[in-house]
Scaffold this motif. Structure first.
Motif, PDB file in Angstrom:
ATOM      1  N   PRO A  70      43.710  38.509  40.419  1.00 13.65           N
ATOM      2  CA  PRO A  70      42.687  37.605  39.885  1.00 13.65           C
ATOM      3  C   PRO A  70      41.863  38.241  38.761  1.00 13.65           C
ATOM      4  O   PRO A  70      41.704  39.462  38.722  1.00 13.65           O
ATOM      5  CB  PRO A  70      41.808  37.312  41.103  1.00 13.65           C
ATOM      6  CG  PRO A  70      42.665  37.596  42.278  1.00 13.65           C
ATOM      7  CD  PRO A  70      43.546  38.725  41.867  1.00 13.65           C
ATOM      8  N   GLN A  71      41.335  37.371  37.880  1.00 14.74           N
ATOM      9  CA  GLN A  71      40.578  37.852  36.721  1.00 14.74           C
ATOM     10  C   GLN A  71      39.187  37.236  36.629  1.00 14.74           C
ATOM     11  O   GLN A  71      38.555  37.249  35.559  1.00 14.74           O
ATOM     12  CB  GLN A  71      41.373  37.576  35.416  1.00 14.74           C
ATOM     13  CG  GLN A  71      42.763  38.218  35.378  1.00 14.74           C
ATOM     14  CD  GLN A  71      42.752  39.751  35.436  1.00 14.74           C
ATOM     15  OE1 GLN A  71      41.747  40.381  35.097  1.00 14.74           O
ATOM     16  NE2 GLN A  71      43.848  40.356  35.875  1.00 14.74           N
ATOM     17  N   ASN A  72      38.718  36.649  37.724  1.00 13.91           N
ATOM     18  CA  ASN A  72      37.324  36.166  37.769  1.00 13.91           C
ATOM     19  C   ASN A  72      36.910  35.993  39.231  1.00 13.91           C
ATOM     20  O   ASN A  72      37.760  36.021  40.138  1.00 13.91           O
ATOM     21  CB  ASN A  72      37.169  34.849  36.987  1.00 13.91           C
ATOM     22  CG  ASN A  72      38.031  33.740  37.554  1.00 13.91           C
ATOM     23  OD1 ASN A  72      37.804  33.282  38.670  1.00 13.91           O
ATOM     24  ND2 ASN A  72      39.063  33.327  36.813  1.00 13.91           N
ATOM     25  N   THR A  73      35.597  35.819  39.444  1.00 15.76           N
ATOM     26  CA  THR A  73      35.056  35.816  40.813  1.00 15.76           C
ATOM     27  C   THR A  73      35.644  34.703  41.683  1.00 15.76           C
ATOM     28  O   THR A  73      36.043  34.938  42.823  1.00 15.76           O
ATOM     29  CB  THR A  73      33.514  35.672  40.787  1.00 15.76           C
ATOM     30  OG1 THR A  73      32.986  36.729  40.002  1.00 15.76           O
ATOM     31  CG2 THR A  73      32.927  35.750  42.182  1.00 15.76           C
TER      32      THR A  73
END
Lengths: 212, 212
Positions: free
Chosen positions: B141-144
């Motif tokens: 993943p690349q975001n919260t």
């Protein structure tokens, strides 16, 4: 110079080789001649630090990481700065898992912390039981308490295993030592975030002649 | 004869090939000539059924399973009675996973349900976000929001995979259909608990000439 990593539950300090944590309601008085260099993911707790000590310095603007991840917490950035290759598992209120390869952050994810897990299951009355952290993760559970503990513990272990494969694992955070026991190619380093902060201070501040 | 499986959040009904669920505050009036045969894991919801319908029959005393598990919920027993071999995943308020082999229950465990996961993470303000159930489970993943969704979804999938190995998986419950999409050797059967109840009624009651 005192280092401080402000999390969601506690303020973590590092000074003269010692680490300890304090709650926001009970901050100790620090040597007024020392500057406190901090990072924070929690505004409310930051305020309590700023009120309690005259000389504080926010390291956040100096922290940068080669990543595509949007909104990575400063504590995660600091821990990532401390290593070049491997998987970082910071097991606190939440468990964050980040993957580094040749100094580049490949991404990461978040699991509920062990204490949080209990809260979530406590929402269902019959599952509101104390975790058994000694539960076997190799045999199927035979009662509710073990069933809940097994689900919590084994899902965390499988995720770390699936992410790390042959990579070295760096555990940190309150439950990091406990989780590290289940792996071979790993170390537990309670100083990981502080080591990253120290690296940033050296590379971005003192080596450039900036005076704090 | 109407069948009813009373869970922690809803009352689930089966009648004439149809299944539906009702909340305790809004129970529909049923045909008074029909007996409601029920199992329940929630006393409060059971009371609302008993107040709403004159002719109710608790199937619990007739449910038994070859197992060493202490305190297995009646809904889990009923689902287990419906199959001989395989892994049962009942994905509701909580996710229960049970393993059956040649009619014997080998054990099982419990994970937070998808909706519960959101509640637990909501306890930490910056993690209080809507789940992205479309998140990729194959890339970091690349975001919260994706980080939290990935942690929730992938940990459930890894646990089911680790338990089932080559065994057939039987999904049931509200989120069962969604989870079944990630597996090949599986079926989704929303009637699993009712099929187990029906089997017990046939074997333990009607075949013995007991009149309800």
């Amino acid at each position: 110079m005192i280092l401080c990593d402000i999390g969601n539950s506690f303020l973590h300090f590092y000074y003269h080789g010692k680490v300890w944590r304090e709650s926001k309601d009970n901050l100790s008085v620090k040597d007024s001649k020392e500057i406190i260099i901090f990072i924070s993911v929690n505004e409310e707790l930051t305020k309590t630090l700023l009120y309690s000590h005259a000389s504080c310095f926010d390291l956040t603007p100096f922290l940068s990481l080669d990543t595509n991840y949007k909104g990575l917490g400063v504590d995660r950035i600091a821990a990532c700065k401390a290593i070049k290759d491997g998987v970082i598992v910071d097991a606190g209120s939440a468990i964050t898992i980040d993957v580094m390869q040749q100094g580049i952050h490949l991404g990461g994810y978040i699991l509920p912390g062990i204490a949080q897990y209990k809260k979530v299951l406590g929402l269902i009355p019959i599952l509101d039981c104390e975790m058994n952290l000694g539960v076997s993760v190799d045999t199927f559970p035979q009662n509710t308490r073990d069933a809940v503990s097994f689900g919590m513990l084994k899902s965390i272990l499988l995720m770390i295993e699936n992410t790390s494969k042959s990579k070295k694992i760096y555990f940190t955070g309150g439950d990091g030592k406990f989780l590290s026991r289940f792996f071979v190619n790993c170390i537990y380093d309670e100083l990981l975030v502080f080591k990253g902060m120290q690296k940033v201070i050296t590379e971005e501040i003192t080596s450039k002649g900036i005076v704090l």
